[in-house]
Design a protein around this motif. Structure first.
Motif, PDB file in Angstrom:
ATOM      1  N   ASN A 294       0.755  -1.297  -0.049  1.00  0.00           N
ATOM      2  CA  ASN A 294       0.078   0.016   0.015  1.00  0.00           C
ATOM      3  C   ASN A 294       0.946   1.265  -0.033  1.00  0.00           C
ATOM      4  OD1 ASN A 294      -2.673  -1.313   0.157  1.00  0.00           O
ATOM      5  ND2 ASN A 294      -1.846  -1.975   2.068  1.00  0.00           N
ATOM      6  N   SER A 295       2.044   1.356  -0.737  1.00  0.00           N
ATOM      7  CA  SER A 295       2.755   2.336  -0.764  1.00  0.00           C
ATOM      8  C   SER A 295       2.025   3.260  -1.771  1.00  0.00           C
ATOM      9  CB  SER A 295       4.186   1.782  -1.410  1.00  0.00           C
ATOM     10  OG  SER A 295       4.101   1.588  -2.755  1.00  0.00           O
ATOM     11  N   PRO A 296       2.748   4.745  -1.915  1.00  0.00           N
ATOM     12  CA  PRO A 296       2.227   5.667  -2.706  1.00  0.00           C
ATOM     13  C   PRO A 296       2.767   5.203  -4.273  1.00  0.00           C
ATOM     14  CG  PRO A 296       3.649   6.589  -0.946  1.00  0.00           C
ATOM     15  CD  PRO A 296       3.763   5.342  -0.883  1.00  0.00           C
ATOM     16  N   LEU A 297       3.404   4.305  -4.394  1.00  0.00           N
ATOM     17  CA  LEU A 297       3.629   3.870  -5.852  1.00  0.00           C
ATOM     18  C   LEU A 297       2.273   2.970  -6.461  1.00  0.00           C
ATOM     19  CD1 LEU A 297       7.267   2.299  -5.331  1.00  0.00           C
ATOM     20  CD2 LEU A 297       6.673   4.483  -5.746  1.00  0.00           C
ATOM     21  N   VAL A 298       1.395   3.014  -5.817  1.00  0.00           N
ATOM     22  CA  VAL A 298       0.117   2.274  -6.171  1.00  0.00           C
ATOM     23  C   VAL A 298      -0.711   3.175  -6.629  1.00  0.00           C
ATOM     24  CG1 VAL A 298      -1.678   0.762  -5.750  1.00  0.00           C
ATOM     25  CG2 VAL A 298       0.525   0.160  -4.680  1.00  0.00           C
ATOM     26  N   ILE A 299      -1.442   3.200  -7.787  1.00  0.00           N
ATOM     27  CA  ILE A 299      -2.549   4.127  -8.108  1.00  0.00           C
ATOM     28  C   ILE A 299      -3.620   3.315  -8.441  1.00  0.00           C
ATOM     29  CG2 ILE A 299      -3.294   5.829 -10.184  1.00  0.00           C
ATOM     30  CD1 ILE A 299      -0.714   6.908  -8.726  1.00  0.00           C
ATOM     31  N   ARG A 300      -4.653   3.264  -7.497  1.00  0.00           N
ATOM     32  CA  ARG A 300      -5.901   2.458  -7.607  1.00  0.00           C
ATOM     33  C   ARG A 300      -6.489   2.757  -8.890  1.00  0.00           C
ATOM     34  NH1 ARG A 300      -4.385  -0.977  -3.819  1.00  0.00           N
ATOM     35  NH2 ARG A 300      -3.634   0.041  -1.779  1.00  0.00           N
ATOM     36  N   GLY A 301      -7.081   1.308  -9.288  1.00  0.00           N
ATOM     37  CA  GLY A 301      -7.721   1.343 -10.658  1.00  0.00           C
ATOM     38  C   GLY A 301      -6.932   1.361 -11.740  1.00  0.00           C
ATOM     39  N   SER A 364      -7.187   9.946 -12.745  1.00  0.00           N
ATOM     40  CA  SER A 364      -8.534   9.683 -12.255  1.00  0.00           C
ATOM     41  C   SER A 364      -9.739   9.647 -13.275  1.00  0.00           C
ATOM     42  CB  SER A 364      -8.717  10.726 -11.432  1.00  0.00           C
ATOM     43  OG  SER A 364      -8.834  12.120 -11.850  1.00  0.00           O
ATOM     44  N   LYS A 365      -9.695  10.291 -14.320  1.00  0.00           N
ATOM     45  CA  LYS A 365     -10.596  10.433 -15.335  1.00  0.00           C
ATOM     46  C   LYS A 365     -10.490   9.687 -16.540  1.00  0.00           C
ATOM     47  CE  LYS A 365     -12.218  15.013 -13.869  1.00  0.00           C
ATOM     48  NZ  LYS A 365     -12.621  16.307 -14.154  1.00  0.00           N
ATOM     49  N   LYS A 366      -9.419   8.733 -16.576  1.00  0.00           N
ATOM     50  CA  LYS A 366      -8.801   7.888 -17.845  1.00  0.00           C
ATOM     51  C   LYS A 366      -9.050   6.436 -17.450  1.00  0.00           C
ATOM     52  CE  LYS A 366      -5.281  10.900 -19.517  1.00  0.00           C
ATOM     53  NZ  LYS A 366      -3.786  11.067 -19.956  1.00  0.00           N
ATOM     54  N   SER A 367      -9.488   6.090 -18.691  1.00  0.00           N
ATOM     55  CA  SER A 367      -9.657   4.387 -18.512  1.00  0.00           C
ATOM     56  C   SER A 367      -8.490   3.556 -18.493  1.00  0.00           C
ATOM     57  CB  SER A 367     -10.374   4.103 -19.773  1.00  0.00           C
ATOM     58  OG  SER A 367     -10.465   2.656 -20.251  1.00  0.00           O
ATOM     59  N   PRO A 368      -8.506   2.431 -17.580  1.00  0.00           N
ATOM     60  CA  PRO A 368      -7.719   1.510 -17.267  1.00  0.00           C
ATOM     61  C   PRO A 368      -7.231   0.968 -18.460  1.00  0.00           C
ATOM     62  CG  PRO A 368      -9.163   1.310 -15.550  1.00  0.00           C
ATOM     63  CD  PRO A 368      -9.656   2.205 -16.750  1.00  0.00           C
ATOM     64  N   LYS A 369      -8.127   1.315 -19.879  1.00  0.00           N
ATOM     65  CA  LYS A 369      -7.485   0.429 -20.937  1.00  0.00           C
ATOM     66  C   LYS A 369      -6.282   1.082 -21.510  1.00  0.00           C
ATOM     67  CE  LYS A 369     -12.208  -0.330 -22.778  1.00  0.00           C
ATOM     68  NZ  LYS A 369     -13.306  -0.221 -23.798  1.00  0.00           N
ATOM     69  N   GLU A 370      -5.810   2.144 -20.953  1.00  0.00           N
ATOM     70  CA  GLU A 370      -4.390   2.492 -21.350  1.00  0.00           C
ATOM     71  C   GLU A 370      -3.457   1.793 -20.822  1.00  0.00           C
ATOM     72  OE1 GLU A 370      -4.313   6.598 -20.383  1.00  0.00           O
ATOM     73  OE2 GLU A 370      -5.604   7.378 -21.566  1.00  0.00           O
ATOM     74  N   ASP A 371      -3.668   0.781 -19.904  1.00  0.00           N
ATOM     75  CA  ASP A 371      -2.556   0.135 -19.001  1.00  0.00           C
ATOM     76  C   ASP A 371      -1.841  -0.619 -20.272  1.00  0.00           C
ATOM     77  OD1 ASP A 371      -3.733   1.446 -16.863  1.00  0.00           O
ATOM     78  OD2 ASP A 371      -4.520  -0.585 -16.218  1.00  0.00           O
ATOM     79  N   ILE A 372      -0.648  -1.124 -19.795  1.00  0.00           N
ATOM     80  CA  ILE A 372       0.164  -1.777 -20.802  1.00  0.00           C
ATOM     81  C   ILE A 372       0.031  -3.124 -20.816  1.00  0.00           C
ATOM     82  CG2 ILE A 372       2.682  -2.352 -20.964  1.00  0.00           C
ATOM     83  CD1 ILE A 372       3.522   0.209 -19.519  1.00  0.00           C
ATOM     84  N   TYR A 373      -0.272  -3.658 -22.248  1.00  0.00           N
ATOM     85  CA  TYR A 373      -0.467  -5.053 -22.400  1.00  0.00           C
ATOM     86  C   TYR A 373       0.621  -6.062 -23.149  1.00  0.00           C
ATOM     87  CZ  TYR A 373      -5.260  -3.854 -20.743  1.00  0.00           C
ATOM     88  OH  TYR A 373      -6.148  -3.758 -20.140  1.00  0.00           O
ATOM     89  N   ALA A 374       0.835  -7.048 -22.915  1.00  0.00           N
ATOM     90  CA  ALA A 374       1.783  -7.789 -23.955  1.00  0.00           C
ATOM     91  C   ALA A 374       1.609  -7.825 -25.062  1.00  0.00           C
ATOM     92  CB  ALA A 374       1.969  -9.445 -23.151  1.00  0.00           C
ATOM     93  N   PRO A 375       2.772  -7.725 -25.591  1.00  0.00           N
ATOM     94  CA  PRO A 375       2.860  -7.953 -27.009  1.00  0.00           C
ATOM     95  C   PRO A 375       2.934  -9.565 -27.469  1.00  0.00           C
ATOM     96  CG  PRO A 375       4.996  -7.011 -26.543  1.00  0.00           C
ATOM     97  CD  PRO A 375       4.059  -7.293 -25.172  1.00  0.00           C
TER      98      PRO A 375
END
Length: 413
Positions: A294-301, A364-375
């Motif tokens: 639960n460090s400040p390195l975590v951005i929930r969602g 906060s207003k962006k979709s988690p779809k921007e997260d990194i996915y495996a090529p």
């Protein structure tokens, strides 16, 4: 006259109503380098930049507030840089807490040379993955000394003074453990790391012979703008895009001198390696040993890749993290290199809380779809201890659990 003579005179500092002054001066210098001082001062230029005023104001306020409230940590300044890794846009540049502070306020930390601490380890491990290592390769975290001709032996130590025995490359990078990083650099060679660092965006490094194994712990100074390019290449699937805040420049006649249309990208590492490094930096369980869950390195969602770094004697403290479209780099310290409070903990205090607040605001207003996915070139297998691990296709059957040999302890060139 006597009354006036006895009055105490207080001089107000000369303030201009310049918004984002560190950024403005950065852009002015960039224009001078491209077009020369006479054109910049007398050419009637109209300049459209990538700066987002809302992001700038938000980041500036967070930086100023956190510096104001962090007296016990003994840092008096902080800086933040927000970019879009896909196109090199600078969305916010906070070069310091207050440009108009008479005590060095116009010092722009985001373009200054500072030691990066462990944030530089992403280059070490990217180079290792390019040279036969995998995220499951094991490294022995134990005391070691490296002989060097004409100099005392080099004996690196870990952040907390402890040793963990055999650990994977994933956990070594995730928990930012020093000795495995030094051992890894000793195996791949300083030349390999320096060359890759320059390809990924470091402009301040000299010849490999200028450095020792402490390079992987951040002994060589870098610019925050360069680190944004390094981490941006990881966010952008291995493709480097140079930082460029200029969208359009026209002269007094309306002629266009430059306009950002086609984005120039240069592949500096394979996308599979960029993904593995990004995945490690986003793996909260891989860093839990040092930073907890639960460090400040975590951005929930959101799944965000992030790395911290702290230099010797607590002179510089960094946090750099990203998604494919948003990168934020934060530094805290003192302009004159005065050490901060020894209790400052990388990943918990200092730069990390500032980074967390800025990134939370941006995502906060962006979709988690921007997260990194495996090529497509990455696969998941269970190589060691039943834990899922990503590999580049073709490397999954290598001896991934074999410890790295340290028989040859002389630094490689």
């Amino acid at each position: 006259a006597k009354k006036t003579e006895n009055e105490k005179i207080e001089f107000r500092p000369n303030k201009n109503n310049i918004k984002a002054p560190h950024f403005v001066m950065f852009v002015k210098q960039l224009l001078i380098e491209r077009y020369g001082l006479p054109v910049v001062e007398r050419g009637g230029l109209t300049v459209i930049t990538s700066l987002d005023s809302k992001t700038q104001d938000m980041a500036q306020k967070i930086v100023a507030d956190e510096v104001e409230n962090a007296g016990y940590l003994n840092f008096t300044n902080a800086a933040a840089l927000v970019t879009n890794p896909k196109n090199g846009d600078i969305l916010a540049m906070v070069g310091g807490k207050d440009y108009y502070d008479p005590n060095g306020g116009n010092y722009n930390v985001s373009t200054a040379l500072r030691q990066p601490g462990s944030t530089i380890k992403v280059i070490t491990y990217a180079a290792a993955l390019l040279n036969g290592y995998t995220a499951a390769t094991t490294i022995i975290d134990a005391p070691v000394s490296f002989a060097s001709q004409g100099a005392p032996p080099y004996s690196p130590v870990n952040y907390d003074g402890r040793f963990r025995g055999t650990i994977t490359l994933r956990n070594a990078l995730g928990n930012s453990i020093n000795i495995p990083a030094v051992k890894t650099l000793n195996q791949i060679g300083i030349t390999t790391m320096v060359n890759l660092g320059k390809k990924m965006g470091i402009s301040s490094w000299g010849e490999p012979s200028d450095y020792g194994l402490a390079l992987t712990l951040g002994s060589a100074e870098v610019k925050m703008t360069d680190m944004a390019e390094v981490y941006g290449s990881l966010a952008n699937q291995g493709k480097k895009v140079g930082i460029n805040p200029l969208l359009k420049v026209t002269n007094y006649q309306g002629a266009t001198l430059e306009e950002k249309k086609e984005i120039k990208q240069k592949s500096v590492i394979p996308e599979e390696i960029a993904f593995i490094i990004s995945d490690i930096l986003a793996d909260n369980s891989a860093r839990a040993m040092e930073f907890g869950l639960n460090s400040p390195l975590v951005i929930r969602g959101h799944r965000v890749s992030v790395k911290t770094g702290t230099t010797d004697n607590k002179r510089d403290n960094w946090t750099i993290g990203y998604t494919p479209n948003t990168l934020t780099a934060v530094w805290v310290g003192n302009n004159n290199n005065t050490p901060m409070n020894p209790i400052l903990a990388s990943g918990i205090t200092g730069a990390a809380p500032i980074w967390n607040k800025i990134m939370n605001n941006l995502l906060s207003k962006k979709s988690p779809k921007e997260d990194i996915y495996a090529p497509p070139g990455n696969i998941v297998v269970k190589p060691c201890g039943g834990k899922n691990e990503y590999f580049i296709k073709g490397t999954e059957k290598m001896g991934n659990c074999r410890p790295i040999s340290i028989n040859d302890q002389k630094p490689n060139p």
